[in-house]
Design a protein around this motif. Structure first.
Motif, mmCIF file in Angstrom:
data_model
loop_
_atom_site.group_PDB
_atom_site.id
_atom_site.type_symbol
_atom_site.label_atom_id
_atom_site.label_comp_id
_atom_site.label_asym_id
_atom_site.label_seq_id
_atom_site.Cartn_x
_atom_site.Cartn_y
_atom_site.Cartn_z
ATOM 1 N N ASP A 93 14.735 -3.203 -9.172
ATOM 2 C CA ASP A 93 15.472 -2.324 -8.269
ATOM 3 C C ASP A 93 16.931 -2.770 -8.197
ATOM 4 O OD1 ASP A 93 16.557 -0.976 -6.017
ATOM 5 O OD2 ASP A 93 14.549 -0.764 -5.147
ATOM 6 N N PRO A 94 17.885 -1.920 -8.584
ATOM 7 C CA PRO A 94 19.297 -2.333 -8.543
ATOM 8 C C PRO A 94 19.774 -2.701 -7.145
ATOM 9 C CG PRO A 94 19.088 0.038 -8.933
ATOM 10 C CD PRO A 94 17.731 -0.543 -9.085
ATOM 11 N N ASP A 95 19.136 -2.166 -6.118
ATOM 12 C CA ASP A 95 19.533 -2.500 -4.755
ATOM 13 C C ASP A 95 19.210 -3.955 -4.413
ATOM 14 O OD1 ASP A 95 20.600 -0.039 -4.286
ATOM 15 O OD2 ASP A 95 18.861 0.759 -3.238
ATOM 16 N N ALA A 96 18.238 -4.546 -5.122
ATOM 17 C CA ALA A 96 17.943 -5.962 -4.916
ATOM 18 C C ALA A 96 19.125 -6.814 -5.373
ATOM 19 C CB ALA A 96 16.673 -6.351 -5.667
ATOM 20 N N GLN A 97 19.752 -6.433 -6.471
ATOM 21 C CA GLN A 97 20.954 -7.130 -6.926
ATOM 22 C C GLN A 97 22.072 -6.994 -5.903
ATOM 23 O OE1 GLN A 97 21.442 -8.991 -9.600
ATOM 24 N NE2 GLN A 97 19.701 -8.549 -10.923
ATOM 25 N N THR A 126 13.200 8.886 1.332
ATOM 26 C CA THR A 126 13.504 7.556 1.833
ATOM 27 C C THR A 126 12.882 6.498 0.927
ATOM 28 O OG1 THR A 126 13.514 8.387 4.101
ATOM 29 C CG2 THR A 126 13.336 5.996 3.790
ATOM 30 N N PRO A 127 13.687 5.625 0.333
ATOM 31 C CA PRO A 127 13.123 4.582 -0.526
ATOM 32 C C PRO A 127 12.397 3.528 0.285
ATOM 33 C CG PRO A 127 15.477 4.265 -0.270
ATOM 34 C CD PRO A 127 15.153 5.564 0.403
ATOM 35 N N ALA A 145 0.833 -1.203 0.000
ATOM 36 C CA ALA A 145 0.000 0.000 0.000
ATOM 37 C C ALA A 145 0.868 1.254 0.000
ATOM 38 C CB ALA A 145 -0.921 -0.007 1.219
ATOM 39 N N LEU A 146 1.977 1.199 0.741
ATOM 40 C CA LEU A 146 2.879 2.343 0.787
ATOM 41 C C LEU A 146 3.465 2.617 -0.591
ATOM 42 C CD1 LEU A 146 4.472 4.486 2.347
ATOM 43 C CD2 LEU A 146 6.160 2.718 2.907
ATOM 44 N N ARG A 147 3.780 1.553 -1.312
ATOM 45 C CA ARG A 147 4.340 1.748 -2.643
ATOM 46 C C ARG A 147 3.321 2.398 -3.580
ATOM 47 N NH1 ARG A 147 8.015 -3.634 -3.937
ATOM 48 N NH2 ARG A 147 9.610 -3.192 -2.381
ATOM 49 N N VAL A 148 2.069 1.960 -3.467
ATOM 50 C CA VAL A 148 1.021 2.574 -4.279
ATOM 51 C C VAL A 148 0.888 4.060 -3.949
ATOM 52 C CG1 VAL A 148 -1.441 2.599 -4.757
ATOM 53 C CG2 VAL A 148 -0.226 0.415 -4.594
#
Length: 429
Positions: A300-304, A29-30, A9-12
């Motif tokens: 998301d590059p941070d996932a990598q 803040t991501p 929900a926050l992402r939406v």
């Protein structure tokens, strides 16, 4: 799940902030990266603690969701188009399926170099070869547990086959381990990768050996095993293991290394399963293992970056340091990691088998199989356990062979997406 829905929900809401200037929406803040995995209880707590301490200097945070119904949870999230950023799965068959459907992202170069061969192969997707997952840890499966002082000449076997949506897998572990030690690695690999018939004499012999080892069980005992969790019954402190469960008149248990978390005392011993299974001497130092592999589902590059850190020596060391000895993760190759003082003789024994004794490690066969064949294998084990008659076995194996052939025909136009043909390797890859 409630936490995860809140994050979605926050992402939406944040996406809406990009289109409309809403007071209070602005934030640099991501969102936290969401990691879905199979560990719950103390295992989940240890992994989450290590995850929260993987500081990359950017202030990025991580949220872990642990579930015993991993496949069902992930499938529902993919259908809702809300996948986790990273998921940790133990099934090469499932991972291959997700890669074929374009759900996985190719791993970055630093992580690809840690992909333990042959369990993380390069797959040909859209004309390009890439690696899509990396093993984080393993569990040694070819083990037998018993209480110290118990004679092992004529064991009475504990069996608990219930496990929520995946009931039956403790029985498939038996058959896989028997086949591996009786027939060796070549037939095992062919069978695991759907290149050997379920009617093959080596496969049939594995099923009949299991029935012989468990012969003489009463109807009540059979029903008890079918309805009791592989963790045994629960007491005030949680699961107490089949060896310690009231009503189980048994002396030995065939189970993976992870079960040590229910046997916290010093009165339990563990030993290799080979000598119990009627196998050949040359297969004595071959072991079946299960693996937990991390894959990236988001752009998301941070996932990598997260997967790269989790699979690194530093990430392993931190995870191991955060875990209680009973749930400390095991690795097939400890190069680059400082030695760990084992808390008890059981952990010392398992670590020694994995990193010193083992000549060959073979990946869990059912976890290599396509999901539909693996699920049918689980069901067949439950039916065979209830009725081990030869006529019944012939019918079950023919059903499994029919599914194998059908899956093989359906995959004719996508052979490059299949699991690797080699699923056995030395501890160093």
């Amino acid at each position: 799940m409630r936490v995860l829905r809140g994050l979605r929900a926050l992402r939406v809401l944040m996406a809406g902030c990009l289109l409309v200037l809403v007071p209070g929406c602005a934030s640099d803040t991501p969102d936290p990266l969401v990691v879905l995995g199979p560990w719950t209880g103390k295992e989940g707590e240890a992994f989450e603690a290590a995850l929260q301490r993987l500081d990359d200097g950017t202030g990025r945070t991580y949220t872990y969701e642990g579930t015993r119904s991993l496949r069902e949870t992930l499938v529902s999230q993919l259908e809702a188009d809300t996948p986790p950023d990273v998921a940790v799965l133990n099934s090469i068959g499932e991972l291959t399926e997700y890669a074929r459907r374009g759900k996985l992202k190719p791993l970055a170069a630093p992580t690809r170099e840690r992909a333990f061969s042959p369990w993380a192969p390069e797959l040909l997707v859209d004309g390009s070869r890439s690696t899509y997952w990396v093993p984080l840890k393993v569990d040694l499966k070819s083990l037998v547990w018993s209480k110290k002082g118990t004679p092992s000449d004529d064991p009475t076997w504990c069996v608990g086959l219930a496990s929520q949506a995946t009931s039956g897998w403790p029985g498939t572990d038996w058959i896989e381990d028997i086949l591996l030690h009786q027939a060796g690695t070549d037939p095992y690999e062919k069978w695991a990768t759907s290149r050997l018939s379920w009617r093959d004499p080596d496969v049939v012999r594995a099923w009949t050996t299991w029935a012989r080892l468990l012969d003489g069980r009463t109807e009540d005992s059979v029903e008890q095993s079918l309805t009791t969790s592989y963790e045994g019954t629960s007491g005030p402190a949680g699961p107490r293991g089949l060896l310690n469960s009231p009503g189980f008149e048994c002396t030995h248990e065939h189970q993976s290394a992870f079960i040590r978390y229910v046997y916290a005392g010093d009165d339990i011993r563990v030993e290799p399963s080979a000598r119990f299974l009627g196998g050949r001497a040359e297969n004595r130092d071959t072991f079946e293992v299960a693996g937990d592999m991390a894959a990236v589902f988001s752009d998301d590059p941070d996932a990598q970056e997260l997967v790269e850190r989790l699979s690194s020596p530093a990430g392993r060391e931190r995870w191991r340091a955060e875990a209680d000895p009973a749930v400390r993760p095991l690795f097939p190759d400890t190069k680059g990691l400082p030695p760990t003082e084992s808390a008890n003789t059981v952990e010392q024994e398992i670590d020694g088998l994995l990193n010193s004794t083992a000549r060959t490690l073979c990946f869990d066969a059912s976890d290599v199989m396509p999901p539909e064949l693996r699920d049918a294998f689980h069901r067949a084990v439950l039916e065979f356990f209830r009725d081990p008659a030869k006529k019944r076995l012939d019918s079950l194996l023919q059903q499994l062979e029919t599914i194998r052939v059908q899956v093989d025909e359906d995959a004719d136009d996508a052979r490059s997406f299949r699991p690797p043909e080699d699923v056995c390797a030395g501890p160093g890859g």
